[in-house]
Structure formats: C-alpha cells, structure tokens
Design an enzyme around this catalytic site. Structure first.
Site, PDB file in Angstrom:
ATOM      1  N   CYS A 155       0.488  -0.908   0.167  1.00  0.00           N
ATOM      2  CA  CYS A 155      -0.260  -0.084  -0.067  1.00  0.00           C
ATOM      3  C   CYS A 155       0.788   1.025   0.003  1.00  0.00           C
ATOM      4  O   CYS A 155       0.662   2.566  -0.050  1.00  0.00           O
ATOM      5  CB  CYS A 155      -0.898   0.057   0.928  1.00  0.00           C
ATOM      6  SG  CYS A 155      -2.302  -1.294   0.677  1.00  0.00           S
ATOM      7  N   CYS A 210     -14.268  -0.649   7.042  1.00  0.00           N
ATOM      8  CA  CYS A 210     -13.105  -1.095   5.604  1.00  0.00           C
ATOM      9  C   CYS A 210     -13.471   0.215   4.967  1.00  0.00           C
ATOM     10  O   CYS A 210     -13.904   0.907   4.468  1.00  0.00           O
ATOM     11  CB  CYS A 210     -13.604  -2.461   5.283  1.00  0.00           C
ATOM     12  SG  CYS A 210     -13.990  -3.584   6.727  1.00  0.00           S
ATOM     13  N   VAL A 226     -12.420  -0.516  -2.103  1.00  0.00           N
ATOM     14  CA  VAL A 226     -11.875  -1.582  -2.518  1.00  0.00           C
ATOM     15  C   VAL A 226     -11.793  -0.806  -4.394  1.00  0.00           C
ATOM     16  O   VAL A 226     -13.337  -0.963  -4.682  1.00  0.00           O
ATOM     17  CB  VAL A 226     -12.498  -3.166  -3.146  1.00  0.00           C
ATOM     18  CG1 VAL A 226     -11.461  -3.103  -4.088  1.00  0.00           C
ATOM     19  CG2 VAL A 226     -10.954  -3.247  -1.105  1.00  0.00           C
ATOM     20  N   LYS A 235     -11.291   5.624   3.428  1.00  0.00           N
ATOM     21  CA  LYS A 235     -12.596   5.173   3.114  1.00  0.00           C
ATOM     22  C   LYS A 235     -13.219   5.936   2.489  1.00  0.00           C
ATOM     23  O   LYS A 235     -14.547   4.545   2.112  1.00  0.00           O
ATOM     24  CB  LYS A 235     -12.866   5.700   4.774  1.00  0.00           C
ATOM     25  CG  LYS A 235     -14.239   4.870   5.893  1.00  0.00           C
ATOM     26  CD  LYS A 235     -14.659   4.080   6.010  1.00  0.00           C
ATOM     27  CE  LYS A 235     -16.075   3.464   5.944  1.00  0.00           C
ATOM     28  NZ  LYS A 235     -17.082   2.819   4.624  1.00  0.00           N
ATOM     29  N   HIS A 275      -9.106   3.328  -2.352  1.00  0.00           N
ATOM     30  CA  HIS A 275      -8.309   2.618  -2.387  1.00  0.00           C
ATOM     31  C   HIS A 275      -7.249   1.032  -3.819  1.00  0.00           C
ATOM     32  O   HIS A 275      -7.959   0.648  -2.856  1.00  0.00           O
ATOM     33  CB  HIS A 275      -8.515   1.961  -0.784  1.00  0.00           C
ATOM     34  CG  HIS A 275      -6.405   1.702  -0.731  1.00  0.00           C
ATOM     35  ND1 HIS A 275      -5.600   1.999  -1.193  1.00  0.00           N
ATOM     36  CD2 HIS A 275      -6.309   0.383   0.174  1.00  0.00           C
ATOM     37  CE1 HIS A 275      -4.449   1.527  -0.711  1.00  0.00           C
ATOM     38  NE2 HIS A 275      -5.311   0.317   0.509  1.00  0.00           N
TER      39      HIS A 275
END
Lengths: 486, 399
Positions: free
Chosen positions: B88, B213, B216, B340, B344
């Site tokens: 990351c 989470c 994505v 968030k 990401h």
C-alpha cells in the site's frame, strides 16, 4: 512365552459430535424409519481433519512422556487413507518428527486392518518400538445406516519388547472372503448386503472361529477374560459370542455407539485403548474384530501399566466433545453437498512439492529454531536470529513448537476469507517458551477465546487442492477449553 | 547525519482521477485522466519529463509486470521509466523515486504515477490468491480486514478499553470520513452515513463491520516534481515542497520475536520520528495542519493517531470521540474522505493523499478547504500489523 506386547496407548476422537436426531430430522420426509437409530451422538471430523490428522493426534497422545528416538517403525491402518499413492504413514512420521531411519507401512483394505496391523507388529517386535496408528473417517451416503452408525476416530499403540503394559498371550486370524460390504475403486461410499445375513453367516460364524482358536491355543478359559473387546454395530452379537465362550457378561466392552459411533479400522483398537485405560495388572483382554474373516488377540495386562504417564486416552477424547446439531454442516464437511462459497473459494491451492519437501521439518514437523547465542526461540528458523540485540548468523538449532503451550495474543473471526467453516478464526499465537506465529485456529467457537486464552497445537489440513486431489497439512491452534462452558 | 530531503524538491503539478468502481475505465484511461490534469497544472510539455516512476501493486489482476503500461499509455519516448511495488506504500514509493532523482540532480523534472484497477476481480475486497510456494504451506489464508482487526483485540486488552467503547470510537472514525467524503466530487463514496448504520453493519472480521473497511476502488494519481529553483524559473510563485519522505519496514521482530504487543505499528513510530526530524517538526500535535493516513480499516486509523505521536498512547479513543480529528477539529484527518471514502486503489493511494495536501496548501480544495494549512502529513501502511511497510511524507509550503 512371547516377549512382545503393547507398551503405551493413545486415542483421538474429533471434537464435533453430531446429534443423531439431527440426521433423522433431515431425512424424516423420506426415511422416517431412521428415527429408530437416532440415539446419542456420532463423532465427525472437522473440515480440516482426516485419517492422517487423527492418527497424528492419537500417536501424540500415545507418545506422552516418552522419547521418540527409539521408535523403529510406523504402521498406519485405515480404510480411508487420504492418499492412494503417497505413503500416509510417512506424513505421520514427519509430523511426529520421528527419525528418518525407520520402517513405515500403510495397512488398509479391511475393517480389521487395525487388529491385523497389531498382530503383525506384535510378531515383528524386535527392533525398537513400533508405533501403530489406526484411524478412519468413513463417508456414508446420506440417509444410509452408515451415516448413523459411523464415527470418526483414531487409536495408537506402541508395540515392543520392553516396558510392556499388555503382553501378547496369543493371536489367531481367520481369513475368508465374506463380503458384508465393500467400497470399490473410485467409489465414495460402501455398498452393503442384508444385515440379517451378515449377522448369521458372518459375525456369528466367523468371529467364534478366531476366538475359539486363540483361547484353545493359550489354554485360557473364557471365564477368565476380564474384558472382551469386539466392535459391532449390531445389537447383542458381542454379548452372544461372549456367552457362548463363558466370558462374563460384565466383561463385554461397550462399543461406544452412543457416544462416538463405529470408527472403522480404528474401532477395535479404540475400544482396546478404552479397556487399557481402566485395566489392572493381571487382567486378560480379548480383542476380536471382524472383516473378511476375523482377528482374535489375547493380551495380559502387566504391572507396568500403573507406571504409564497420564494421557488423554479415550476418556479425555470423549470429554472434549462438543455437540453439533447442524446436519448441513456435516454434509458440507463430508463433501456430500456443494455450497456456493463464492469466488474467494476458487483460489488455486496448488502445492509446490519441491518447496514442501525442502521445508518439511518446518511445516510438517512444526520445527523452528533456537538461537545458540541468545537462546531466542523463533519460527520460522532463519539465517539471522530475530532478536534485535543478537541477529547472530546461522546460530539456530532445530526447535519443535508442536508440544509447546501457547496463548492468544490477538485474534479475529473473519467472515470475508474463504474457510469451509466460517468464520475463520486466526491470530497471533504467543508460545510460552518464546516465539510467536500467526496461525489459523481450529475447533473454536464464537466467544470461546480472548486475549490470553490457552492454546494447544494440533496437526490439521491447511488447504485442499480439489483440482489435483492433493491436500496440505500444517499445525493449528486449538483452545484448551472444550467450549462447553462458553 | 544526512541532511535529508527537506525543501530540495517541489511539486509543480498534480492530478487525480475520479476514484470508484470505474466500470468505464481501463488502467490506461485512469493513467491518462490523472496525468493530463497534472501536466496542465504543471504547465509544462510532456517531453520536459526526463524520468518516470510507476507504482502499481496487484499485477496479476491488473496491468501485468514492468513499467511498460505507463511508458506505453503516455508514449514516454526515450526516458527511463521504473516500476515500483511496496504494497500500500506503492504510490509513495513512486514519489520517493522521482523526488530522489530530482534531488540528486540526475534529472530536472520527474513524474510519479500510481494506478490500480481492482474492480475486474468479480468480487468485493482485495484479490485473494497464492502468497508464494513457502508461505502457502503455513501462513493462514486470512484477509486484510482479518489481519487488521487483530489490532482491536490487542488494543482493548492493552489499554483496558471495552469492546463497545472501541467499536464506537472506530465507528466515529468512519462516520467522520463519510462526512468529509460527501464534499469530494472525486471520492468513491460520497454519502454521509449515520452512526447507527455504521455500528449495526454486517460483520466482516470481528470487530470490523462493513463500514470499518475502506472502499476497494479503481483510480490513479500522479505528481510532477522538480527543484524549487526550476519551479521558480517556470514562473511558479506559490510553491509546495517536500519536507520529509520516510519509509520503515518490519524486520520480523513484530511477527517473530516476543516484544511487540499487537496493538500498534512499530514501523510507523520509527518512520514518524524520522519524518518529523527531517521536516523540522517538533510538536506534531500542534504543528500539523492536516493528516491523510492509511485508514484501510477504522482501527488502523485510530491506533495510527498514537503511532504518529499526535494522540498520547492510550488516548486515541478519547481524541477521536472529542472530535480532535474531525473536519472542524485541531488536526483534521482524511479531510478528503480518506481511503474509507475517497477510495483505495492501492498503487495510487499514496499520491492521492499528497494530492489532497497539495490542494489544501494551494487553497484549491473547494468546499472542504481548511484555513491556512502549513504542514500536511501523509501516511501509508502496507501489509498487516505484524509485518508491514510504513511510509510517511510531510508536505508544506516552500519558504
């Protein structure tokens, strides 16, 4: 007088015990008659258990408090060997970190594989102790009587000539091609013949031949037998045979049908272990097992049994049980139903065999390192010591983690990762001797663990490679508590 | 001791694609979208770029190996283009490569671009797959949320915080980012979410629910860097410069030795101290105007507040609940929505964070503009709490 005998025993029964009423309830619409068999519980493998993993656990129990360096051979008896061509006993040997210069053998093909292996080991007892493990995880077709009657489990014995706890008095084998059931090549399930025929022509005629021969040969009267061990799922047969030979009714061993089920090739030995756990010096134990003939083995318990270190045995294994009510879980674990696990379940679990061989002590034997400079215990064993104040090069000697007590350092219950029994519990495991490893947990229920909970290591299946028919094994952490109190 | 990178390199142009489930876009589209914005911003010609660094992480579900996807997409003729991957921290690594090249004098103008196209896997979350022939034999097949969730159990045990209080605090972390993301037109998730929804959401990896989470996402971000002198020569007046770039990787102590307690990031603590020293920051709690941290999961952001020495150890729950990191708090965290809500896309995330700091420093952040920011910190965390890559940058005005 023969000088061979059993020198130690151990047992393992999977923690999950399927309530037979849940089996009957699932099939009630089609087979209401199954209700008549729906008493008690049957043991069932967790998704990550098979005959090899159960055999390893029984063997570890058997080897409690004992040096492993003088084990001269490993026999593994099962009709559910995970590999048809790859020696299964070799996996057990590697998991137990046994010496390389030992013999090893898989024994299969009959319900009496366990007792026949025991006879072979007793007859061949001369070069160090032989470790015999017997385990079975038989699959049964849904709604079959086998689904009700079978259990999964394992027993292990060491056989040798020194420190004998049960001396071989005599044995006898009858071999006859009586096909009460069979499981042909490529078949998942047994196919069996009529129960009444099996009872009358099979058990009632064949087992007595072996029992008679061994009693006659040994010059022992049936009335002297303290324990008559005979697996049989049909009611009244062992009692009838015992009566015919004058064996006292109270000597007939419980077949563990209500608490465990019939564990196949392991069952005679599992029942023998249960008998040995309660035996006194001088007791005579007669073991009879049926399967394309019959084996009969007569043993005399010696004084040495009182000095055997405490172990789990059958009583410990039974006490660890947790009742399972979910029949669908059982079906899925048995691969008798295919659930939709989503794309995460599609990951290719191909194993690099060269890597597995190169790292077999680390992975199969759970061997890390101990730094000879600073004493730090670590996993995996690497060239540079992990202690930041040491970092010595090539300083580590092998160190086994399998029997080290450990605690939960951190954990989660993961619903995202693919796991055949969600949620997937895993976390950092801190060993009390030092060292920590990120490990999968097994035999764990919600609410059963917290930071600091005690863990023990168990040998389990890590992944299945269904495309290629392979499975790989590693160690997992299991809570020491049974979860009953949770 | 080395003098460090402070004020040796200026950022003269930045770009960031719209993040999200970009069903319309290939990686090439995302690259071009971010790059064209940056090139226009920098006011240079493409052929003035003398070297490029390309960051992308999941090659097996994405563009494949090497830096060719970048050189081909942008038709970068006859210049060195380097591929970098450090989980990351990948985007920040691309920036580090370009920055060091300029600082060394090897080239005058360099490009750093990160991209990730994750939404071609067919399922939610990060791609699952082999970890390599040896790890496959023993490392549990866990997930990112499962690994990071363990911070929560260890943090609770260490600081005596109840599971309920911690769940509420990490819920507030996500609530705050959703509030911020609603003011960001490029963000993946742009809806405020009530606390009840966050706390009651489906469990992903206990105690992390769905809203703990990050998104994505697909996306790309990039920076064009040069020296402050060349920036001035190009007519730039308001110059943003790099104050610190630090990177710290686990050496196995956390995962294998006996000292780490599982409740924090050892690497971030090291990188933070070095970054503050490099940037000349004495008191981060007072001096930092804003922070963009790696909130892959809400618990990660919470413990990172302590690892960055902004909240005292054991005090992050209180600071979070006090609104210290909210948009109107003393040190706004994830003013752009963070991982968030901005999303990401792994290889782009580090550069996306720098993009937000850059916009804020130049007063271009629109409805979420902060008042007179001076220093912004970005933080990436790749891997898992027990074994990771931690990257920290400090960006500020060039004086």
């Amino acid at each position: 007088m023969t000088s061979a005998g059993i020198t130690a025993f151990g047992a393992y029964i999977p923690r999950l015990r399927l309530n037979r009423a849940s089996i009957a309830a699932a099939h009630k619409w089609a087979m209401p008659g199954l209700r008549g068999m729906a008493k008690g519980e049957r043991s069932m493998c967790n998704w990550d258990e098979d005959a090899i993993t159960m055999a390893v656990e029984a063997a570890r129990d058997c080897l409690t408090g004992r040096e492993r360096s003088d084990i001269g051979g490993v026999y593994f008896a099962s009709t559910t060997l995970p590999f048809l061509d790859r020696q299964n006993a070799g996996v057990i040997s590697a998991a137990l970190n046994l010496e390389h210069g030992i013999s090893s053998l898989d024994i299969a093909g009959s319900q009496r594989a366990g007792t026949s292996a025991l006879i072979a080991a007793l007859r061949g007892a001369d070069t160090g102790d032989t470790l015999l493990a017997a385990a079975d995880a038989r699959k049964a077709r849904p709604a079959s009587s086998g689904e009700m009657q079978f259990g999964h489990g394992a027993a292990a014995l060491t056989i040798g000539t020194g420190n004998i706890i049960a001396r071989l008095v005599g044995s006898y084998t009858v071999t006859t091609d009586f096909v009460d059931h069979f499981r042909g090549e490529g078949q998942e399930f047994d196919y069996g013949w009529e129960e009444r025929w099996i009872r009358e022509e099979g058990y009632s005629k064949i087992v007595p031949q072996a029992v008679k021969a061994v009693l006659d040969k040994s010059g022992i009267a049936g009335s002297k037998i303290s324990r008559f061990v005979m697996p049989c799922t049909m009611k009244g047969i062992p009692e009838k045979i015992a009566k015919d030979f004058g064996i006292p009714a109270e000597a007939v061993a419980d077949t563990m049908g209500e608490v465990c089920g019939d564990t196949g090739a392991a069952h005679a030995l599992l029942m023998l272990v249960a008998a040995l756990e309660k035996a006194k010096p001088g007791d005579l134990i007669l073991v009879a097992s049926f399967g394309q003939g019959a084996d009969a083995i007569l043993l005399e318990v010696t004084d040495a049994i009182t000095k055997l270190p405490k172990r789990e045995g059958v009583s410990g294994a039974l006490a660890r049980g947790r009742r399972e009510e979910d029949y669908m879980k059982f079906l899925s674990f048995q691969d008798n139903v295919k659930l939709d696990w989503g794309m995460r379940g599609e990951v290719d679990n191909k194993t690099a065999l060269s890597s597995e061989y190169r790292n077999k002590d680390m992975v199969t034997g759970f061997t890390g390192g101990k730094c000879t400079v600073c004493g730090t215990v670590q996993f995996p064993r690497t060239h540079y010591c992990v202690n930041p104040n040491c970092q010595a090069l090539d300083s580590q000697e092998p160190y086994s983690f399998a029997d080290s007590p450990a605690r939960v350092m951190s954990f989660t219950a993961d619903w995202l990762s693919y796991n055949p029994s969600p949620p997937f519990f895993y976390g950092q495991v801190q060993f009390e001797t030092g060292g920590r490893v990120l490990m999968g947990f097994t035999d764990t229920d919600a609410g059963q663990i917290e930071v600091g909970s005690s863990l023990k290591m168990m040998f389990r299946i890590k992944d299945f490679d269904h495309d290629r028919g392979y499975r790989r094994y590693f160690w997992k952490a299991a809570p020491v508590s049974t979860g009953k109190e949770a | 001791m080395a003098r460090g990178i402070r004020d040796k390199v200026a950022i003269i142009g930045m770009g960031c694609s719209k993040f999200g489930e970009r069903w319309d876009a290939n990686a090439e589209d995302l690259i071009v979208e971010a790059f064209n914005e940056a090139l226009t911003d920098a006011g240079i010609e493409k052929n003035q770029i003398e070297a490029a660094w390309f960051g992308t992480a999941f090659d097996r579900v994405h563009v494949g190996a090497s830096a060719l996807p970048l050189s081909t997409a942008l038709r970068l003729s006859s210049i060195p283009v380097t591929r970098v991957e450090n989980m990351c921290a990948t985007g920040t690594e691309a920036l580090r490569g370009a920055t060091y090249a300029v600082a060394s004098g090897a080239c005058d103008i360099a490009l750093a671009l990160g991209v990730e196209k994750l939404k071609d896997t067919g399922y939610g979350g990060l791609p699952a797959g082999s970890r390599g022939p040896l790890p496959d034999l023993w490392v549990p097949n866990g997930s990112a949320p499962g690994n990071f969730a363990q911070l929560a159990t260890a943090y609770s045990a260490k600081h005596g915080v109840s599971a309920k209080d911690l769940k509420e605090a990490i819920g507030h972390v996500s609530w705050k980012s959703h509030q911020n993301g609603a003011k960001n037109a490029k963000a993946h998730l742009q809806k405020p979410v009530p606390m009840e929804t966050i706390l009651g959401a489906q469990m992903i990896a206990e105690p992390l629910g769905l809203f703990d989470c990050c998104g994505v996402s697909d996306g790309s971000a990039c920076a064009i860097v040069t020296t402050p002198e060349i920036a001035k020569a190009l007519g730039k007046h308001d110059i943003v410069s790099i104050k610190a770039l630090q990177l710290c990787l686990s050496d196995g102590v956390e995962s294998t030795f006996n000292t780490w307690d599982g409740s924090h990031f050892a690497t971030t603590r090291v990188a933070a101290k070095k970054a503050y020293e490099e940037a000349g920051i004495k008191d981060p709690r007072k001096e930092l105007s804003m922070i963009e941290v790696h909130d892959c999961f809400s618990i990660t952001e919470l413990v990172t507040m302590e690892d960055l020495y902004i909240s005292a150890e054991g005090q992050a729950v209180k600071d979070v609940m006090d609104g210290f990191y909210d948009a109107d708090g003393p040190v706004p965290c994830q003013i752009d929505g963070g991982l968030k809500c901005f999303g990401h896309p792994i290889g782009a995330s580090g550069l996306r964070m720098v993009y937000e700091v850059y916009l804020q420093l130049l007063g271009r952040a629109g409805p979420r503009q902060l008042k007179n920011p001076t220093f912004g910190l970005t933080h990436n965390l790749g891997g898992a709490p027990h074994s990771n890559v931690s990257a920290i940058s400090v960006i500020g005005r060039y004086n």
